[in-house]
Motif scaffolding. Sequence first.
Motif, short mmCIF file in Angstrom:
data_model
loop_
_atom_site.label_atom_id
_atom_site.label_comp_id
_atom_site.label_asym_id
_atom_site.label_seq_id
_atom_site.Cartn_x
_atom_site.Cartn_y
_atom_site.Cartn_z
N VAL A 245 0.84 -1.20 0.00
CA VAL A 245 0.00 0.00 0.00
C VAL A 245 0.88 1.25 0.00
O VAL A 245 1.88 1.32 0.72
N ALA A 246 0.51 2.22 -0.82
CA ALA A 246 1.12 3.55 -0.79
C ALA A 246 0.05 4.53 -0.33
O ALA A 246 -1.04 4.58 -0.90
N THR A 247 0.37 5.30 0.71
CA THR A 247 -0.64 6.20 1.27
C THR A 247 0.02 7.45 1.84
O THR A 247 1.24 7.62 1.74
N THR A 248 -0.78 8.31 2.45
CA THR A 248 -0.28 9.59 2.96
C THR A 248 -0.06 9.54 4.47
O THR A 248 -0.61 8.68 5.16
N HIS A 249 0.71 10.50 4.95
CA HIS A 249 0.92 10.63 6.38
C HIS A 249 -0.41 10.82 7.11
O HIS A 249 -0.60 10.30 8.22
N GLU A 250 -1.31 11.57 6.49
CA GLU A 250 -2.57 11.89 7.16
C GLU A 250 -3.37 10.63 7.45
O GLU A 250 -3.94 10.48 8.53
N LEU A 251 -3.39 9.70 6.49
CA LEU A 251 -4.12 8.45 6.71
C LEU A 251 -3.37 7.57 7.71
O LEU A 251 -3.99 6.92 8.57
N PHE A 252 -2.05 7.55 7.63
CA PHE A 252 -1.26 6.72 8.53
C PHE A 252 -1.51 7.09 9.99
O PHE A 252 -1.54 6.23 10.87
N LYS A 253 -1.70 8.38 10.26
CA LYS A 253 -1.96 8.85 11.63
C LYS A 253 -3.22 8.23 12.21
O LYS A 253 -3.36 8.14 13.43
N ARG A 254 -4.14 7.82 11.35
CA ARG A 254 -5.46 7.38 11.81
C ARG A 254 -5.55 5.86 11.99
O ARG A 254 -6.62 5.34 12.31
N LEU A 255 -4.44 5.15 11.80
CA LEU A 255 -4.49 3.70 11.96
C LEU A 255 -4.74 3.35 13.42
O LEU A 255 -4.04 3.81 14.31
N ASP A 256 -5.74 2.51 13.66
CA ASP A 256 -6.05 2.13 15.04
C ASP A 256 -5.33 0.84 15.41
O ASP A 256 -4.65 0.21 14.59
N LEU A 257 -5.48 0.42 16.66
CA LEU A 257 -4.74 -0.74 17.15
C LEU A 257 -5.14 -2.02 16.43
O LEU A 257 -4.31 -2.91 16.22
N ASN A 258 -6.41 -2.15 16.04
CA ASN A 258 -6.85 -3.35 15.32
C ASN A 258 -6.14 -3.47 13.97
O ASN A 258 -5.71 -4.57 13.57
N ILE A 259 -6.03 -2.35 13.25
CA ILE A 259 -5.35 -2.38 11.96
C ILE A 259 -3.86 -2.67 12.14
O ILE A 259 -3.27 -3.44 11.37
N LEU A 260 -3.26 -2.10 13.17
CA LEU A 260 -1.84 -2.35 13.42
C LEU A 260 -1.60 -3.82 13.78
O LEU A 260 -0.56 -4.39 13.44
N ASP A 261 -2.58 -4.46 14.42
CA ASP A 261 -2.46 -5.89 14.71
C ASP A 261 -2.44 -6.71 13.41
O ASP A 261 -1.67 -7.68 13.29
N VAL A 262 -3.26 -6.31 12.43
CA VAL A 262 -3.28 -7.00 11.14
C VAL A 262 -1.95 -6.81 10.42
O VAL A 262 -1.41 -7.76 9.83
N ILE A 263 -1.41 -5.60 10.48
CA ILE A 263 -0.11 -5.31 9.86
C ILE A 263 0.97 -6.22 10.45
O ILE A 263 1.79 -6.79 9.73
N GLU A 264 0.95 -6.36 11.78
CA GLU A 264 1.95 -7.20 12.43
C GLU A 264 1.77 -8.68 12.02
O GLU A 264 2.75 -9.38 11.76
N GLU A 265 0.54 -9.10 11.94
CA GLU A 265 0.27 -10.50 11.59
C GLU A 265 0.73 -10.81 10.17
O GLU A 265 1.30 -11.89 9.91
N LYS A 266 0.53 -9.85 9.25
CA LYS A 266 0.86 -10.09 7.85
C LYS A 266 2.35 -9.91 7.56
O LYS A 266 2.87 -10.45 6.58
N GLY A 267 3.05 -9.13 8.37
CA GLY A 267 4.49 -8.96 8.19
C GLY A 267 4.84 -7.93 7.13
O GLY A 267 5.20 -8.28 6.01
N TYR A 268 4.76 -6.67 7.49
CA TYR A 268 5.01 -5.57 6.55
C TYR A 268 6.32 -4.84 6.87
O TYR A 268 6.78 -4.82 8.01
N THR A 269 6.87 -4.21 5.83
CA THR A 269 7.98 -3.26 5.96
C THR A 269 7.43 -1.85 5.74
O THR A 269 6.69 -1.62 4.77
N LEU A 270 7.76 -0.95 6.65
CA LEU A 270 7.31 0.44 6.53
C LEU A 270 8.43 1.31 5.96
O LEU A 270 9.56 1.27 6.44
N ILE A 271 8.09 2.08 4.93
CA ILE A 271 8.99 3.12 4.41
C ILE A 271 8.25 4.44 4.56
O ILE A 271 7.20 4.64 3.95
N MET A 272 8.79 5.32 5.39
CA MET A 272 8.13 6.60 5.66
C MET A 272 8.97 7.73 5.07
O MET A 272 10.09 7.99 5.51
#
Length: 444
Positions: free
Chosen positions: A94-121
Amino acid sequence: MREITGFNMTQTINVVDAMCGAGKTSWAIQMINDTEKVGFGTSEQYEKKYIYVTPFLDEVDRIQKATDIDFFEPEAKGTKIKSFEALITLGKSVATTHELFKRLDLNILDVIEEKGYTLIMDEVASVLEQYDISKSDINLLINNETIEIGENDKVVWLDDDYKGEFSDMKILAQSDNLILQNGVAMFWTMNTRAFEAFDDVYILTYLFDAQSQCNYYKANDIKFKKYSVKNTGGIYELIDYDPKIEPRKEVYEKLNIYLDDENNKKKSPLNSNYDSREKLTQKQRYYQLSSSWFRKTANPEDLKQLNNNLRNYFRQVEPTENKYIFWTTISDFAPKLKNAKCKWNKNNDRTNDNFVALNARATNSYGNCTSMAYVYNRFVNPMEKNFFREYEIEVDEDKLAVSDLIQFLFRGCIRNNEPMNCYIPAERMRTLLKRDGLMLVLSF
């Protein structure tokens, strides 16, 4: 030292700290394109999944076009946050903006951790923001048992059925992201889970030590390591941080800064005629063009003179066509300083508007501009300074100020290694740029 959010980071954040134009984004694109595929046939997929975060939508488009991996952008149908969640549930990059990234809640972050992502900011995030609320309203919410102040000064929301004026505050509190400082100021802080949930994190920026995100990491005891970018024949690699490889002195010498007459020890008119007070003290000069100067000291004649200065600079001192100018000041005062050379309108129409926000980063839209004006004297919000002091972190106001100024300078043609005309009327900002800015190789 107490932690802001209460999570313990185990991995080290990778901070790619290099001058604008050094190749940070090019390195990131190269890394993404070097990602190998695993599996066979219909089950074949890339071994890594990425979330690329950038300040602007046009940069999202650039990443999509420049990378071999399919990057998806959250759609506006329904809500973008729901679209984002659906994409990562499917394991998409996914490519997205800082503004949307700020709004990620804990449930979404749990999915990110489960799937195994690399973050480039791309550029630092807004990790700390003061929430606009009065002390009396805070006390009212507490007395009405709408909120309570929990451990580590966390704001705990008690009324699940609340639908009043502070509904947005309810969302922040329920995301475990709101802190009350000394009973008088509220701050939203990005949850450290936003970084902990990823397998690897890369922050692409410049002068990271000066940024609030660096102070935020220190307050949370988050480990980070800085790297420089080395370009060898179009191949980019990360090396141990070394500011001496950057051409800072050469860049500074390409800036044609409107200066005082140093030989005759005189103030040049456009750097001194906008403050009508008589016999200014050194301290008064130090704070000229700060937020408090604009809001409490400057009178209508001072603002009118600044308006005239801007027009005269771009007409007489360094004659420049409007389309090759970019300028900035506090947004509230831009309407009072706009003129025939310095355009401003709330629709941000580039054909009629050469105003750029003070905090503009990661945009190449003004790379053809040969002249600029920075009409501001940057200081840290006192509340923010006190906030970090609670965590035994001292904010370096000078480094922050010059970092923001340099980021703004690099929106223009200097990023292409071309000479650029600069009107920087605040004496403190000119001094910092020369002393602690592009010449600061020995101070890091």
